[in-house]
Design a protein around this motif. Structure first.
Motif, PDB file in Angstrom:
ATOM      1  N   PRO A  38     -55.174 -14.229  28.212  1.00 63.75           N
ATOM      2  CA  PRO A  38     -55.786 -15.492  28.815  1.00 63.75           C
ATOM      3  C   PRO A  38     -55.648 -16.576  27.629  1.00 63.75           C
ATOM      4  N   GLU A  39     -55.285 -16.552  26.455  1.00 57.83           N
ATOM      5  CA  GLU A  39     -55.672 -17.516  25.611  1.00 57.83           C
ATOM      6  C   GLU A  39     -54.344 -18.587  25.811  1.00 57.83           C
ATOM      7  N   LEU A  40     -54.496 -19.813  25.855  1.00 57.03           N
ATOM      8  CA  LEU A  40     -53.448 -20.776  26.144  1.00 57.03           C
ATOM      9  C   LEU A  40     -52.128 -20.658  25.615  1.00 57.03           C
ATOM     10  N   VAL A  41     -52.177 -20.582  24.245  1.00 59.20           N
ATOM     11  CA  VAL A  41     -50.770 -20.180  23.735  1.00 59.20           C
ATOM     12  C   VAL A  41     -50.195 -18.887  24.223  1.00 59.20           C
ATOM     13  N   TYR A  97     -49.033 -15.490  11.731  1.00 55.69           N
ATOM     14  CA  TYR A  97     -50.333 -15.874  11.833  1.00 55.69           C
ATOM     15  C   TYR A  97     -51.217 -15.390  12.976  1.00 55.69           C
ATOM     16  N   MET A  98     -50.793 -15.276  14.195  1.00 56.50           N
ATOM     17  CA  MET A  98     -51.514 -14.776  15.386  1.00 56.50           C
ATOM     18  C   MET A  98     -51.729 -13.190  15.101  1.00 56.50           C
ATOM     19  N   PHE A  99     -50.616 -12.658  14.465  1.00 58.39           N
ATOM     20  CA  PHE A  99     -50.862 -11.195  14.151  1.00 58.39           C
ATOM     21  C   PHE A  99     -51.992 -10.821  12.811  1.00 58.39           C
ATOM     22  N   PHE A 134     -47.008 -14.146  26.817  1.00 56.80           N
ATOM     23  CA  PHE A 134     -47.540 -12.763  26.200  1.00 56.80           C
ATOM     24  C   PHE A 134     -48.028 -11.859  27.263  1.00 56.80           C
ATOM     25  N   THR A 135     -47.259 -10.694  27.561  1.00 57.21           N
ATOM     26  CA  THR A 135     -47.902 -10.106  28.636  1.00 57.21           C
ATOM     27  C   THR A 135     -48.498  -8.764  27.983  1.00 57.21           C
ATOM     28  N   LEU A 136     -49.621  -8.336  28.629  1.00 58.85           N
ATOM     29  CA  LEU A 136     -50.200  -6.947  28.345  1.00 58.85           C
ATOM     30  C   LEU A 136     -50.074  -6.070  29.503  1.00 58.85           C
ATOM     31  N   PHE A 137     -49.865  -4.751  29.250  1.00 61.26           N
ATOM     32  CA  PHE A 137     -49.626  -3.628  30.313  1.00 61.26           C
ATOM     33  C   PHE A 137     -50.774  -2.819  30.217  1.00 61.26           C
ATOM     34  N   GLU A 138     -51.422  -2.524  31.551  1.00 63.15           N
ATOM     35  CA  GLU A 138     -52.413  -1.670  31.508  1.00 63.15           C
ATOM     36  C   GLU A 138     -51.873  -0.284  32.094  1.00 63.15           C
TER      37      GLU A 138
END
Length: 224
Positions: A199-202, A80-82, A208-212
């Motif tokens: 930043p979303e609560l879930v 669902y999230m994707f 769920f990490t993002l890399f810059e």
């Protein structure tokens, strides 16, 4: 690579671009589900559910069934999230690529074409967070054409475009589950400069990490 052509997007590429994006994003569902299962909070919920039902019901079948249902629900949540992200992207920039990328200053969208078929995409536009950079976006290559150097060629196209316009660097964002993308960018000279949780609560709950990543085009630029 002799049969691969990198060219600017045309309006008749729209459906192929949307298909490549959708398929590429959908591939990350299994790895995202595994990432979810590795999180302590997920394991705690599963273990507590199993133990509570095992104790209260005196049955082995009921807790197994409950955990199975929880796993199925967790996977559907990831799907669902994707799906929500894909739908949002298709409604926004990918709904009007020409307006978003080709008519704006210092922006562009390219496709990789093989034997008349679009097999890869990439785009860039000025970064909102780093005014001195262009941001690489929408990088994707059809599974059937991976391992042919197409992604590297698309990366170089963005780097050349960025350099020609006088920007200091290319910046991009990728997620913890996109391990192949991370390897590609690091091979192309990108440096990981930041990690942060969506930043979303879930996303915070499941870490769920993002890399810059950043590709410095002027080697004397001060590192952030």
């Amino acid at each position: 690579m002799a049969s691969i052509q990198i060219r600017k997007y045309r309006d008749d590429d729209s459906e192929a671009v949307k298909e490549i994006f959708t398929l590429g994003m959908s591939e990350h569902v299994p790895s995202s589900f595994m990432h979810l299962l590795k999180q302590p909070v997920t394991q705690m919920v599963l273990m507590c559910t199993f133990c509570a039902l095992m104790t209260s019901s005196k049955s082995f079948l009921l807790p197994i069934l409950a955990v199975t249902l929880l796993l199925a629900a967790a996977r559907q949540f990831v799907v669902y999230m994707f799906s929500r992200y894909i739908d949002t992207s298709l409604r926004k920039d990918l709904n009007n690529i020409g307006e978003t990328y080709l008519k704006q200053k210092d922006s562009c969208f390219w496709v990789a074409e093989s034997e008349g078929r679009v097999v890869g995409t990439v785009a860039c536009l000025p970064s909102e967070r780093a005014p001195e950079c262009l941001e690489l976006k929408r990088m994707s290559v059809r599974r059937s054409h991976r391992g042919m150097g197409i992604a590297k060629a698309l990366c170089r196209t963005v780097a050349d475009f960025t350099r020609d316009r006088g920007y200091a660097a290319v910046v991009l964002y990728t997620s913890v589950v996109q391990t192949d993308a991370q390897k590609l960018y690091e091979h192309m000279g990108y440096e990981k400069i930041r990690e942060f949780v969506v930043p979303e609560l879930v996303a915070k709950i499941i870490n769920f990490t993002l890399f810059e990543y950043k590709l410095y085009l002027q080697r004397d630029e001060k590192r952030d």
